[in-house]
Design an enzyme around this catalytic site. Structure first.
Site, PDB file in Angstrom:
ATOM      1  CG  HIS A   1      -4.358   0.784  -8.245  1.00  0.00           C
ATOM      2  ND1 HIS A   1      -5.678   0.710  -7.930  1.00  0.00           N
ATOM      3  CD2 HIS A   1      -3.792   1.662  -7.395  1.00  0.00           C
ATOM      4  CE1 HIS A   1      -5.910   1.534  -6.916  1.00  0.00           C
ATOM      5  NE2 HIS A   1      -4.790   2.111  -6.577  1.00  0.00           N
TER       6      HIS A   1
ATOM      7  CG  ASP B   1       2.831   4.400  -4.044  1.00  0.00           C
ATOM      8  OD1 ASP B   1       2.837   5.188  -3.101  1.00  0.00           O
ATOM      9  OD2 ASP B   1       1.924   3.579  -4.234  1.00  0.00           O
TER      10      ASP B   1
ATOM     11  CG  HIS C   1      -2.097   0.793   1.257  1.00  0.00           C
ATOM     12  ND1 HIS C   1      -2.448   1.616   0.225  1.00  0.00           N
ATOM     13  CD2 HIS C   1      -3.042   1.022   2.233  1.00  0.00           C
ATOM     14  CE1 HIS C   1      -3.542   2.300   0.538  1.00  0.00           C
ATOM     15  NE2 HIS C   1      -3.924   1.956   1.764  1.00  0.00           N
TER      16      HIS C   1
HETATM   17  N1  COA Z   1       4.801  -6.043 -11.023  1.00  0.00           N
HETATM   18  C1  COA Z   1       4.695  -7.191 -11.741  1.00  0.00           C
HETATM   19  N2  COA Z   1       3.564  -7.922 -11.818  1.00  0.00           N
HETATM   20  C2  COA Z   1       2.495  -7.462 -11.162  1.00  0.00           C
HETATM   21  C3  COA Z   1       2.541  -6.267 -10.422  1.00  0.00           C
HETATM   22  C4  COA Z   1       3.745  -5.548 -10.364  1.00  0.00           C
HETATM   23  N3  COA Z   1       3.837  -4.413  -9.670  1.00  0.00           N
HETATM   24  N4  COA Z   1       1.331  -6.049  -9.875  1.00  0.00           N
HETATM   25  C5  COA Z   1       0.559  -7.080 -10.251  1.00  0.00           C
HETATM   26  N5  COA Z   1       1.250  -7.927 -11.021  1.00  0.00           N
HETATM   27  C6  COA Z   1       0.744  -9.172 -11.620  1.00  0.00           C
HETATM   28  C7  COA Z   1       0.717 -10.277 -10.580  1.00  0.00           C
HETATM   29  O1  COA Z   1       1.905 -11.029 -10.589  1.00  0.00           O
HETATM   30  C8  COA Z   1      -0.484 -11.081 -10.999  1.00  0.00           C
HETATM   31  O2  COA Z   1      -0.131 -11.936 -12.057  1.00  0.00           O
HETATM   32  P1  COA Z   1      -0.753 -13.432 -12.119  1.00  0.00           P
HETATM   33  O3  COA Z   1      -2.229 -13.271 -12.145  1.00  0.00           O
HETATM   34  O4  COA Z   1      -0.163 -13.973 -13.358  1.00  0.00           O
HETATM   35  O5  COA Z   1      -0.316 -14.126 -10.881  1.00  0.00           O
HETATM   36  C9  COA Z   1      -1.442 -10.049 -11.562  1.00  0.00           C
HETATM   37  O6  COA Z   1      -0.614  -8.957 -11.976  1.00  0.00           O
HETATM   38  C10 COA Z   1      -2.442  -9.587 -10.548  1.00  0.00           C
HETATM   39  O7  COA Z   1      -1.716  -9.166  -9.403  1.00  0.00           O
HETATM   40  P2  COA Z   1      -2.239  -9.148  -7.926  1.00  0.00           P
HETATM   41  O8  COA Z   1      -1.095  -8.937  -7.003  1.00  0.00           O
HETATM   42  O9  COA Z   1      -3.078 -10.336  -7.661  1.00  0.00           O
HETATM   43  O10 COA Z   1      -3.158  -7.895  -7.995  1.00  0.00           O
HETATM   44  P3  COA Z   1      -3.725  -7.149  -6.764  1.00  0.00           P
HETATM   45  O11 COA Z   1      -4.851  -6.356  -7.247  1.00  0.00           O
HETATM   46  O12 COA Z   1      -3.998  -8.080  -5.645  1.00  0.00           O
HETATM   47  O13 COA Z   1      -2.475  -6.262  -6.324  1.00  0.00           O
HETATM   48  C11 COA Z   1      -1.006  -4.534  -5.863  1.00  0.00           C
HETATM   49  C12 COA Z   1      -2.389  -4.909  -6.442  1.00  0.00           C
HETATM   50  C13 COA Z   1      -0.947  -3.013  -5.769  1.00  0.00           C
HETATM   51  C14 COA Z   1      -0.859  -5.118  -4.463  1.00  0.00           C
HETATM   52  C15 COA Z   1       0.099  -5.088  -6.788  1.00  0.00           C
HETATM   53  O14 COA Z   1      -0.058  -4.563  -8.062  1.00  0.00           O
HETATM   54  C16 COA Z   1       1.499  -4.783  -6.256  1.00  0.00           C
HETATM   55  O15 COA Z   1       2.022  -5.537  -5.439  1.00  0.00           O
HETATM   56  N6  COA Z   1       2.140  -3.653  -6.718  1.00  0.00           N
HETATM   57  C17 COA Z   1       3.434  -3.267  -6.220  1.00  0.00           C
HETATM   58  C18 COA Z   1       3.282  -2.462  -4.928  1.00  0.00           C
HETATM   59  C19 COA Z   1       2.719  -1.083  -5.151  1.00  0.00           C
HETATM   60  O16 COA Z   1       3.195  -0.340  -6.005  1.00  0.00           O
HETATM   61  N7  COA Z   1       1.720  -0.727  -4.341  1.00  0.00           N
HETATM   62  C20 COA Z   1       1.092   0.584  -4.378  1.00  0.00           C
HETATM   63  C21 COA Z   1      -0.294   0.506  -4.890  1.00  0.00           C
HETATM   64  S1  COA Z   1      -0.986   2.102  -5.118  1.00  0.00           S
END
Ligand code: COA
Length: 468
Positions: free
Chosen positions: A351, A404, A312
């Site tokens: 996201h 971010d 987050h």
């Molecule tokens: N880099 C690479 N791959 C990513 C990614 C990233 N930043 N974010 C998501 N993905 C991929 C996942 O590996 C997943 O692939 P799969 O379905 O083949 O396993 C798919 O996209 C869905 O990801 P998921 O983590 O399940 O989505 P989510 O909605 O639960 O997660 C976040 C959202 C923000 C937690 C995730 O994108 C993330 O960890 N981002 C990095 C941290 C970040 O910048 N957070 C700030 C958010 S404002």
């Protein structure tokens, strides 16, 4: 349904490339490796093509199990609605589990609209593009708390109230000294919790009392962070300057010198863009705690705790760690490839809600690019661009840059220490959390979802001396 169509099970097996026997009613999205997000998109496309239908977006997020997909298809083709309802009812024997509450709408709000499909964001009906261009942070804070933009007079009174509330109690300064080696976000979280002690009206949840508490919290958080910044650097805390705006005073207290107009403008705009963001994990936490009738200080302490996590708000600090680890633009592609090959997220991308670029990112990118150029941070900016290039295949799939990514470099150029970035972000988010706590309190319902129990039951109990 035409007999020419493949059965739903056969089609799912085809798309997921698994044996048809494995396509059972309880098979769900993400329960097996083969049914990942990309395969899910393929599956929706295959269903639309095979059955010559268009699946509405609202339904897409519910089609996350074999049973739900079959029920949907049958309902679509059957003139006999009853039969379809029976299938849905049967499939409901096993509850549909929405892991991470993804796609679940849990209440109504007047605060913020995120249109994740079109990449639009509105605070109280106003586009953030207009707000960031024409408004100030104080005006946006008023808007979020009151639901309407202030008149000149209302804005003046609001600003006065914020100015008057900036000082923090002496006892809190003493407490911050004790916590000098804590992380800034821990100090902020503990500080908010401690502020409750100094508010004899903290149990009063009337609109008026909440408003006063909100003003104090918004005004005092920058002072808490700046006091800790000074103390841990062996300096005297800088007292708030009542002639400066919220953003200007924050930079002034952090640096001990009056900030440039340019720095204030960027900080103010960044604060506006960070002021609220729908029902993300921290805002949801705020609502959960407010929903139990805990006080505002408790809700916001919990919000900060949720916000600090790396997935987050904490991502803003991890982006800088990543940029430093990459070190030079030429290494970005290899670094990103290594992370993605190991299923590690690239910080600053992705996201839960946006299927397109984060609308705030356009503004933040422009400011970050200009500031980096002015500060001579060409290498850092080069790494940013190289990471973007390396992530292009992911951006094309909807894993796009988030707020971010660029915020990190802005906080860095504005002189904050890396472990203070998430705290600055939290300071900006206060009006959003407060507005959402108010909204929850005004129309309260205890937030209490269910878990689907999948463990064993009726296990024979053995006394401790009988267990091997
Ligand atoms: N880099 C690479 N791959 C990513 C990614 C990233 N930043 N974010 C998501 N993905 C991929 C996942 O590996 C997943 O692939 P799969 O379905 O083949 O396993 C798919 O996209 C869905 O990801 P998921 O983590 O399940 O989505 P989510 O909605 O639960 O997660 C976040 C959202 C923000 C937690 C995730 O994108 C993330 O960890 N981002 C990095 C941290 C970040 O910048 N957070 C700030 C958010 S404002």
């Amino acid at each position: 349904m035409s007999t020419n169509h493949l059965s739903v099970e056969a089609l799912i097996a085809n798309v997921l490339r698994i044996p048809e026997e494995e396509v059972t009613d309880d098979l769900e999205y993400r329960a097996i490796m083969e049914w990942d997000s990309l395969a899910h998109v393929h599956l929706m496309i295959a269903l639309e093509e095979a059955y010559e239908i268009e699946i509405d977006i609202d339904f897409r997020i519910t089609l996350t199990s074999v049973a739900a997909i079959r029920a949907y298809i049958q309902q679509h083709f059957s003139s006999n609605q009853e039969a379809a309802t029976v299938v849905v009812a049967q499939s409901n024997d096993q509850p549909t589990v929405h892991r991470g509450l993804a796609g679940v709408v849990f209440d109504r709000t007047h605060t913020t609209l995120i249109d994740g499909k079109a990449g639009r964001l509105f605070y109280r009906g106003y586009s953030i593009h207009d707000l960031v261009q024409h408004s100030t942070y104080e005006e946006v804070a008023y808007l979020l708390l009151h639901g309407v933009l202030p008149t000149q007079e209302q804005l003046g009174a609001f600003q006065e109230a914020l100015l008057a509330a900036r000082e923090i109690p002496e006892e809190l300064i003493g407490m911050i000294s004790i916590l000098r080696d804590a992380r800034p976000i821990e100090v902020l979280r503990t500080g908010v919790s401690a502020l409750a002690v100094f508010d004899p009206e903290r149990d009063d949840t009337s609109k008026d009392a909440l408003h006063k508490q909100g003003i104090r919290l918004i005004a005092q958080l920058p002072t808490i962070l700046a006091t800790h910044h000074a103390i841990r650097n062996g300096k005297e805390p800088v007292s708030p300057d009542p002639t400066l705006s919220h953003a200007a005073n924050f930079l002034y207290m952090m640096q001990g010198v009056k900030p440039s107009e340019r720095a204030v403008d960027v900080m103010d705009k960044l604060f506006i863009l960070h002021a609220d963001h729908g029902s993300n994990a921290s805002a949801f936490t705020t609502r959960v705690v407010a929903g139990t009738r805990s006080d505002l200080y408790a809700s916001l302490t919990a919000a900060i705790a949720a916000f600090a996590g790396a997935l987050h708000g904490g991502a803003v600090e991890n982006v800088m760690t990543m940029l430093n680890e990459i070190g030079e633009p030429e290494r970005a592609a290899e670094y990103v490839a290594h992370l993605t090959a190991n299923k590690q997220p690239v910080m600053g991308f992705g996201h839960r809600v946006y299927e397109t670029a984060d609308p705030r990112a356009t503004h933040i990118r422009r400011m970050a690019q200009e500031l980096s150029a002015e500060a001579g941070e060409t290498n850092l900016w080069g790494i940013i661009e190289a990471v973007l290039e390396a992530m292009k295949p992911y951006s094309d799939k909807g894993i796009d840059v988030n707020v971010d990514f660029y915020a990190s470099i802005i906080y860095h150029v504005l002189g904050l220490e890396q472990d203070e970035f998430v705290s600055a972000f939290a300071i900006a988010r206060m009006p959003g959390w407060i507005a959402q706590a108010q909204e929850q309190i005004e129309n309260n319902i205890l937030i209490r979802p269910l878990l689907h129990y999948v463990g064993e039951i009726d296990l024979p109990y053995l006394r401790v001396d009988q267990r091997s």
